[in-house]
Design an enzyme around this catalytic site. Structure first.
Site, PDB file in Angstrom:
ATOM      1  N   ASP A 223       0.828  -1.197   0.000  1.00  0.00           N
ATOM      2  CA  ASP A 223       0.000   0.000   0.000  1.00  0.00           C
ATOM      3  C   ASP A 223       0.870   1.257   0.000  1.00  0.00           C
ATOM      4  OD1 ASP A 223      -2.734   1.180   0.345  1.00  0.00           O
ATOM      5  OD2 ASP A 223      -1.880   1.907   2.225  1.00  0.00           O
ATOM      6  N   GLU A 275      14.553 -15.465   0.287  1.00  0.00           N
ATOM      7  CA  GLU A 275      14.892 -16.511   1.246  1.00  0.00           C
ATOM      8  C   GLU A 275      13.967 -17.721   1.107  1.00  0.00           C
ATOM      9  OE1 GLU A 275      14.584 -14.756   5.081  1.00  0.00           O
ATOM     10  OE2 GLU A 275      16.309 -13.410   4.818  1.00  0.00           O
TER      11      GLU A 275
END
Length: 570
Positions: A223, A275
């Site tokens: 956002d 990751e």
């Protein structure tokens, strides 16, 4: 014939490795409080989403994007977040979230969640601590606190206005009861902005990204991605239009928007995303100039950025062609795929925008260009909308969009052909802060957030066992899911066919423009020998030879009618 590539990709979509699932995905936005209510309290919830997974699977989407479901006072529809690592008790629990995620994954649907990093709510633990800690404290350094001007600090630090109206500064009462400092808020006063120069803010959001990734979330919608980093130098205090005056500054140097250093944050986040296997994806809500989108969408950053250009465009072939060509080129520059969207929780539904009629072409263009805002200012009377024309154009535009390379973002209810709800929402039932802080100037965004109609009968048209948190008009009954599911001519049936065909046909991220019979027809082909033809004009046109796969409106004597799209296999 000219062709353009959105990315260096020649692999068929259905054979793509999981790591690239997002490049041509169909993503369905769910506004949780208005999707489905499982416990009958009038508010949509996560169990409601879980109960509708079969519906979502039948629609043929690749992913859902969930608007905020976090604990919130709802000062801004959930975008005022109390706790980034929990679920609002009115919407469910973390166990409900896990159950929903598992059900969606079992159905082959990815999960994207909203992250709100520009601001927290004023009920967030950090903000309460900041107010209690006093001037100069480490707690206040997580936000943007300043002393006021005037003899006693009674004036705000500058005269900037907030997005929702009023000053962008709010004064607090100090722990000793005296009037105190002011804090900065781009949006509502209940949404204090974080200070992204503070390393604690960085660390906490990294924890949040890992928290949801570890729970199986596949990606994030960011956002206000272009607003995190700020320069509140007093030298800018005199600029009344600073929030909108992008053209007053060199690229990357605006005090509030799209500053270059925001990408340092997203480089940190990319390391976290990578990751995981497959890497988590992200899409930026960044209202920036088209040439500035590439950095948000780069593989070193978020990876994808919303393209709102079609959402703001008139229903004209020339406008669509330019926007499509430009954005495929921008996407190729960044190595990302582009995104396409016509409706979301912040704008007037496109079936209504396209149905607005005015006497002059200039007036109509102005209204369309501001996303139907003038219609809202006038009170949003349903009798001002040509709903048949609006839906016809909306279906044509959506079918065209689904034929394009890149990700297609759909908003809940558009597959039903839902219109915007206007004057039917009385003032006392409205919830959007834009309405309350700018009352008499704008009516707000509640009209596209009204709970969905699942059944043509009942107190909330099947949304839940009770009522609904925003009132549904009576005309919602004819748009209900149960009224459309068995009708092969319904908008829902059209969406399902279009989505199924998109999965079957979508391949390399390549598009070639084809010759058109006139300036009102947009024709392009995709690898595999399929074509998309849209008639933006007012008279039917002949189609090229080929097998008709889908048309957004019935052909007329073999011709493609006005305001319609057809897909052909050559």
């Amino acid at each position: 014939m000219t062709s353009m590539l959105a990315a260096d990709s020649s692999v068929a979509r259905n054979d793509l490795d999981d790591a690239l699932w997002w490049r041509q995905a169909s993503v369905y936005q769910i506004y949780p409080r208005s999707f489905a209510d499982a416990n009958g309290d009038g508010i949509g919830d996560l169990k409601g989403v879980t109960s509708r997974v079969p519906y979502l699977k039948a629609l043929g989407i690749d992913a859902v994007w969930l608007s905020p479901f976090y604990p919130s006072a709802l000062a801004d529809g959930g975008y005022d977040v109390d706790d980034y690592r929990d679920v609002d008790p009115k919407i469910g629990t973390l166990e409900d979230f896990d159950e929903m995620t598992a059900a969606l994954h079992q159905a082959g649907i990815k999960v994207i969640v909203d992250i709100v990093p520009n601001h927290s709510s004023d009920r967030h633990t950090w903000f309460l601590e900041a107010v209690a800690a006093g001037r100069g404290s480490a707690a206040r350094e997580r936000y943007i606190f300043r002393d006021g001007k005037g003899e006693h600090g009674e004036l705000p630090p500058n005269n900037w206005t907030a997005i929702f109206g009023g000053s962008s500064w709010q004064r607090i009462t100090e722990p000793d009861g005296t009037p105190g400092q002011w804090y900065f808020h781009l949006f509502a006063p209940e949404q204090p902005d974080f200070n992204w120069k503070n390393p604690e803010v960085h660390a906490d959001f990294e924890t949040t990204l890992r928290f949801w990734s570890d729970r199986g979330v596949d990606g994030f919608r960011i956002d206000v991605a272009h607003g995190l980093t700020k320069n509140l130098d007093p030298a800018f205090d005199h600029l009344k239009s600073v929030l909108s005056g992008q053209d007053l500054f060199e690229d990357g140097q605006h005090p509030i928007w799209d500053r270059d250093e925001v990408h340092d944050i997203y480089a940190e986040w990319r390391k976290i995303f990578n990751e995981y296997t497959p890497p988590r994806i992200a899409v930026a809500e960044a209202w920036v100039e088209p040439h500035r989108r590439a950095r948000y969408a780069s593989s070193e950053g978020l990876g994808q950025s919303f393209n709102f250009d079609l959402l703001q465009a008139d229903f004209r072939a020339a406008d669509f062609r330019k926007i499509i060509g430009d954005n495929l080129a921008f996407a190729a520059d960044s190595g990302a795929s582009t995104t396409w969207v016509f409706s979301n929780h912040d704008v007037v539904r496109h079936a209504t925008r396209y149905g607005l009629q005015r006497t002059g072409a200039q007036d109509e263009a102005q209204i369309m260009n501001v996303g139907g805002k003038q219609w809202l200012l006038d009170g949003g009377r349903q009798d001002e909308v040509d709903t048949e024309l609006g839906l016809r154009r909306a279906k044509a535009a959506t079918q065209l969009m689904l034929a394009l390379p890149g990700s297609a973002y759909l908003y809940q209810g558009e597959e039903l052909g839902l219109q915007e709800v206007g004057e039917e929402i009385a003032d006392e039932h409205r919830q959007d802060p834009a309405f309350f802080r700018n009352k008499g100037v704008e009516i707000g965004r509640d009209g596209c957030r009204v709970p969905l109609p699942w059944e043509s009968q009942g107190s909330s048209y099947g949304f839940g066992a009770g009522g609904s948190h925003l009132p549904q008009p009576q005309w919602f009954s004819r748009y209900a899911v149960d009224a459309q599911e068995q009708d092969p001519a319904s908008t829902l049936s059209f969406y399902r066919r279009a989505m199924a065909l998109r999965h079957e046909l979508q391949s390399a991220e390549e598009l070639a423009w084809e010759a058109s019979p006139n300036e009102h027809v947009l024709h392009f082909s995709r690898p595999g020998g399929w074509h998309s033809i849209t008639n933006f004009g007012t008279t039917p046109v002949a189609l090229p030879e080929g097998e008709l796969l889908l048309a957004s409106a019935p052909l007329e004597d073999g011709l493609l009618p006005a305001n319609a799209t057809a897909w052909l296999r050559a």
